[in-house]
Design an enzyme around this catalytic site. Sequence first.
Site, PDB file in Angstrom:
ATOM      1  N   GLN A  90      -4.060   5.413  -0.462  1.00  0.00           N
ATOM      2  CA  GLN A  90      -3.524   4.052  -0.383  1.00  0.00           C
ATOM      3  C   GLN A  90      -4.596   3.026  -0.728  1.00  0.00           C
ATOM      4  OE1 GLN A  90      -1.971   4.702   3.692  1.00  0.00           O
ATOM      5  NE2 GLN A  90      -0.097   3.743   2.992  1.00  0.00           N
ATOM      6  N   SER A  98       3.145   5.516  -3.406  1.00  0.00           N
ATOM      7  CA  SER A  98       4.288   6.348  -3.786  1.00  0.00           C
ATOM      8  C   SER A  98       4.522   6.328  -5.285  1.00  0.00           C
ATOM      9  CB  SER A  98       5.547   5.877  -3.061  1.00  0.00           C
ATOM     10  OG  SER A  98       5.525   6.242  -1.694  1.00  0.00           O
ATOM     11  N   GLY A 143       0.817  -1.207   0.000  1.00  0.00           N
ATOM     12  CA  GLY A 143       0.000   0.000   0.000  1.00  0.00           C
ATOM     13  C   GLY A 143       0.847   1.252   0.000  1.00  0.00           C
ATOM     14  N   ASP A 144       1.869   1.289   0.834  1.00  0.00           N
ATOM     15  CA  ASP A 144       2.793   2.424   0.876  1.00  0.00           C
ATOM     16  C   ASP A 144       3.546   2.572  -0.448  1.00  0.00           C
ATOM     17  OD1 ASP A 144       2.111   2.959   3.483  1.00  0.00           O
ATOM     18  OD2 ASP A 144       3.906   2.083   4.358  1.00  0.00           O
ATOM     19  N   LEU A 145       4.063   1.456  -0.939  1.00  0.00           N
ATOM     20  CA  LEU A 145       4.904   1.503  -2.125  1.00  0.00           C
ATOM     21  C   LEU A 145       4.104   1.872  -3.369  1.00  0.00           C
ATOM     22  CD1 LEU A 145       7.025  -1.689  -1.379  1.00  0.00           C
ATOM     23  CD2 LEU A 145       7.711   0.685  -1.040  1.00  0.00           C
TER      24      LEU A 145
END
Length: 416
Positions: free
Chosen positions: A219, A192, A187-189
Site C-alpha cells: 500500500q 487493489s 491506499g486500499d483501492l
Amino acid sequence: MPSDPDHRETADPALRRGGPLAGVVVLDVTRVVAGPFCAMILADMGATVIKIENPKDPDYTRTFPPMVDTGENEVSAFYAQYNRNKLGVSLDLRSAEGKDLFRKLVRKADILIENFRPGVLDKLGLGYDDLRLENPRLVYAGISGFGRSGPNSKRPGYDNSGQATGGLWSMNGYPGQPPVRVGTIIGDLSASLYAAIGILAALREAERTGAGQVVDISQQDAVLSLTESAVVRYTVDKEIASPLGNDHPFVRPYGQFPCADGYVFFGGYTDKFWAITCALFGEPGMATDPRIDTMEKRFDPEVSKTIVTPLLERWFSRHTKAELEAMAGDDVPLSAIKSIDEVIADPHIQARGMIVDVPVGGRDVPMLGLPIKLSGAKPAPHAPAPALGEHNVAVLRGLLGLDDTALAALGDKGVI
C-alpha cells in the site's frame, strides 16, 4: 494454460462465468477492501472467484453500513459492492482438514490473492513456497501495508498507513493548515488496482512458461506512485511538496472556482483555451491583454491572484454549474464539482455503465460499476455477494468431488 488442463471441464457449470477471464479460477483469501476489490475486478471480467472465509471469523465488512433490511436480517451493501460475482466458501485454515482442502483447491486454481501480513500464511504452511509445490503455475498475489521485503514488511498497515508513509497525506489540505487525508481509501483501492495489473501480467507469463510467481503489492508503494511530481521536484530542486488546497504547484488557472450555485473546476490555462474562454464570456480582448496574454504570465502566482482569478470569479458568478458546463461544452475544460447524488444522476455516468444494479437482500441496489470497458465483452447481470459458506457444496463437490458424507463430516467438525 490453467494449472489443471481439465479443471474447466470437471468444474460444475454453475461455477463458471462468461467474460474475457472465463475459466480462470481465483482463490480470494482477503477481507475488507485491499484484496476484495482486486478479486471483484477479476470476477466482473468473468473469472471464477472463490472467496474463502473462516467460518468462525468471516470478513467483518459483512457488518459495515449501509445495511439492507431483508425482513429477516440485514445485509451489508458495503460488503456486497466488493464481493459481488463471487462464490462463498467457509474454511478453517488452521485445521488439518481445512489446510488439506485448501491445498486441493490450490491445485485447481490459477490465482490466489491474500492480504495478510507477510508471513502469516507461511506459519500455517500455506505460503507461496508451500503452495507452489502443489501448483507450479500458481500466481500468488500478496497485498500488505509495506510489502514482502524491506525493514518494515512485518508492520501492520491500513489505508491510512499507506497515505501517511507514502507521502500523500503530507501533500493534501490547505496551505498553513495541518495535512488532511484523501477523502477515500485510496491506499486500499490503488493497491487493489496494481494487484490486478500484476496478476494479469503474471498470469500471461504462467500461460507462456508454465511458471507462476509472487505478485508483491505494498500500500505504501501504491500511494507513493500517486504523488505525481513530488519525488522529482524534491530530487531535482529539493522542493518538499506541501498542501496546496485546490491549486496546482505551477499551472494556473487550474482549480476550483465559485459560481452561482456551487463550484466548478476550470483548467483553461493554455493560450488556446484562454482565448476561447475570454470570447465565451464576452471579453475577447482579455486574451491579448499584455498582463496575461501568455501562459507563462498567467502561471505567475501574483498575476493569477490579482488579475486572472478575480476575472474568472466575475464571469462564473453569473451562472450556475449546469449553465457553465453547457457554455463550455466540448470547447473548454470546465466541469461542475458534483456531489455524489449528482454524479449518480449524471447521464454520462449512466451511459458509461458506471452505476450497476447488484442484488442485495432480495432487491437490486445501485452501486459502482467497472471502469474497464472491453469492446469484446458483453454486459452480464451481476450476481450477489455470497452468504458465508453459501457455495461450499457447489465448490467442494464441483471442483474437488467431495460427496455428501464427506461434506457433512466437515460441517460437523466446524472445518467448513
